[in-house]
Design an enzyme around this catalytic site. Structure first.
Site, short mmCIF file in Angstrom:
data_model
loop_
_atom_site.label_atom_id
_atom_site.label_comp_id
_atom_site.label_asym_id
_atom_site.label_seq_id
_atom_site.Cartn_x
_atom_site.Cartn_y
_atom_site.Cartn_z
N ARG A 154 -10.99 -44.88 -79.33
CA ARG A 154 -11.26 -45.90 -78.31
C ARG A 154 -11.39 -47.29 -78.91
O ARG A 154 -11.17 -48.30 -78.23
CB ARG A 154 -12.50 -45.50 -77.50
N LYS B 283 -16.33 -34.70 -89.54
CA LYS B 283 -16.07 -33.49 -88.74
C LYS B 283 -16.32 -32.24 -89.58
O LYS B 283 -16.20 -32.29 -90.80
CB LYS B 283 -14.59 -33.48 -88.32
#
Ligand code: BES
Ligand code: ZN
Ligand code: ZN
Length: 500
Positions: free
Chosen positions: A355, A281
């Site tokens: 996820r 990120k």
């Protein structure tokens, strides 16, 4: 902070340091406000018309009002009466609570009859008042070594101008206190810096709940167990970090529940720090990725409240806990992993890690023969683009569950907004190498995340809550909100009512 909540129908104020008084548009006062204004020979009306700014939540403190037996009246501008929903109401109470946080104010009074709330009885507003009040006083200062913010407030007196059943009042106050405690736990855990709130630490907190509530039992699986079980999703994320991953199962069953009753399973994303992994990120606000375990923290908050209230529904909480870092063993874009379900996943982006761990938890949840499964996680930044912080994203294929969560959101003020899960989105997460890709192509990032998760759900009623924008406030005053604990507790309260 321990605030005592009392109820009285006497409307006497002599024991109070401050009365909170709502002012509506055109400076209209409700019943109690009108009486006090009369006693003050119009002083209150004159002062608010002169000095109270007509901006939602603006306040005016009146000291030693004439003819009224109270030291202070905090007038707060509430807007037009017809606009008042729970969200509005809670914002006003939280602002009022902040304004009464003064060393000289030990007791605050509120006349609930003066706060009419659409679709709510006065009793129903009590838990809202308590959780909003405590929210207004919350500060996270576990790591401040000096100048702690001490709160002087000892009690809140809820005044009623109508007779209300004592038993109903006690239930409402207990519900409010238990909810506030659950929200507090969730905030405390979510706010923990990642070097303190490690997977092992969160697992220990879960275990400590077992000591307070005999209705809870906690099991903690470690990395070796995860290997034996084939939890490939959790292990793929954990392999880039030196912190050991944990997989916590927390069960709640009250003595009054039928032994064969199927549980509601709550699954919380517990990424204690999300660097993005190899798909790293940007540095800007990366510190906020300590909040990436807010889903797991909310499940513990809900279960604490449920245990405190001895709710009649059995619950199972599942918390996959890990960091997402980029050590030399970290997963890489293009890798293919085997999940607990046996399905393979192609890693397109290592930053879509939530996820992967939720997929294993969803598969695991099937062992409990659940009546309902709800997973909660800070899954996407895209959900904030769509909804801001006004609502959490809801994705479900079950119309009844959708309605029930929407209703609980409206009632509690901790809202959700539902998105579609059409076939189109499943096509977007196809992989030419594995059974499914962990990222979709072509936009709708929050929905394709849910479509991915639904590939790991069998026949059960299932819903996914994306709390990427609602779980915490971003920026310089970053802090956890405790959402969606109020939503889920309300959902469970309605669920228990429907069982009777
Ligand atoms: N934890 C993040 C989502 C997130 C980002 C929540 C910012 C709150 C604020 C999640 O693991 C993530 O990185 N998601 C990616 C998905 C993308 C790679 C498909 C995202 O939202 O960018
Ligand atoms: Zn991520
Ligand atoms: Zn994440």
């Amino acid at each position: 902070m321990k605030i005592d909540y009392k109820t009285t129908t006497s409307l006497a104020l002599e024991n109070s340091d401050c009365l909170i008084l709502p002012v509506f548009s055109n400076y209209v006062l409700q019943k109690m406000g009108q009486t006090l204004d009369k006693n003050s020979q119009g002083q209150i009306a004159r002062l608010i018309q002169g000095d109270l700014e007509l901006k939602l939540g603006s306040t005016l403190m009146i000291h030693d009002p004439r003819g009224v037996n109270v030291q202070r009246i905090l007038c707060i501008y509430y807007g037009a009466q017809e606009n008042i929903d729970t969200v509005h109401f809670q914002k006003i109470i939280t602002t009022a609570a902040k304004a009464t946080n003064k060393p000289g104010i030990l007791t605050v009074s509120i006349c609930l009859g003066d706060f009419p709330l659409i679709q709510h009885s006065i009793v129903d507003t009590i838990p809202q008042v308590i959780s909003a009040f405590e929210g207004g006083f919350y500060v996270f200062e576990d790591f401040k070594t000096a100048a702690l913010n001490t709160c002087a407030l000892q009690s809140v007196e809820l005044l009623f101008n109508t007779q209300i059943d004592k038993n109903q009042l006690d239930v409402a106050i207990n519900t409010g206190k238990a909810l506030a405690e659950g929200i507090h736990l969730t905030k405390q855990l979510s706010n923990l810096p990642a070097n303190h709130g490690t997977p092992s630490h969160i697992a220990k907190i879960a275990q400590s709940l077992e000591k307070t509530y005999p209705t809870l039992s906690v099991e903690v699986l470690d990395m070796d167990d995860a290997v034996v079980q084939n939890m490939g999703g959790l292990l793929a994320v954990a392999q880039g970090s030196a912190q050991a991953a944990k997989f916590v199962i927390i069960r709640y069953r009250a003595s009054k529940t039928k032994p064969d009753q199927s549980p509601v399973v709550l699954i919380g994303k517990g990424v204690t720090f999300d660097s993005g992994g190899i798909s790293i990120k940007p540095a800007f606000r990366m510190e906020e990725m300590k909040f990436d375990m807010a889903g797991a923290a909310s499940v513990l908050g809900v279960i604490k409240t449920a245990a405190q209230l001895e709710l009649s529904v059995p619950l199972v909480g599942i918390l996959p806990l890990t960091e997402n870092l980029l050590g030399s063993k970290a997963m890489k874009p293009g890798d293919v992993i085997y999940t607990l379900s046996g399905k393979t996943v192609e890693i397109i982006d290592t930053d879509a890690e939530g996820r992967l761990i939720l997929a294993d938890a969803l598969t695991y949840s099937q062992r409990f023969n659940p009546a309902v499964v709800i997973d909660i996680g800070t899954l996407t930044g895209a959900i904030g683009i769509a909804l801001g912080s006004a609502a959490s994203g809801l994705m479900t294929t079950d119309a009844d569950l959708c309605r029930a969560l929407e209703a609980a959101g409206k009632f509690s003020g901790d809202r959700v907004w539902s998105f579609p899960l059409w076939e189109d989105y499943y096509e977007m997460i196809q992989s030419n190498v594995a059974d499914v890709a962990n990222v979709g192509e072509g936009g709708a990032g929050s929905i394709t995340a849910a479509a991915f998760l639904s590939r790991f759900v069998d026949t059960t009623k299932w819903a996914h809550l994306d709390i990427g924008e609602t779980a915490y406030v971003t920026g310089k005053n970053k802090t956890a909100t405790g959402r969606p604990v109020a939503l889920l507790v309300q959902y469970l309260l309605h669920y228990c009512q429907s069982l009777n």
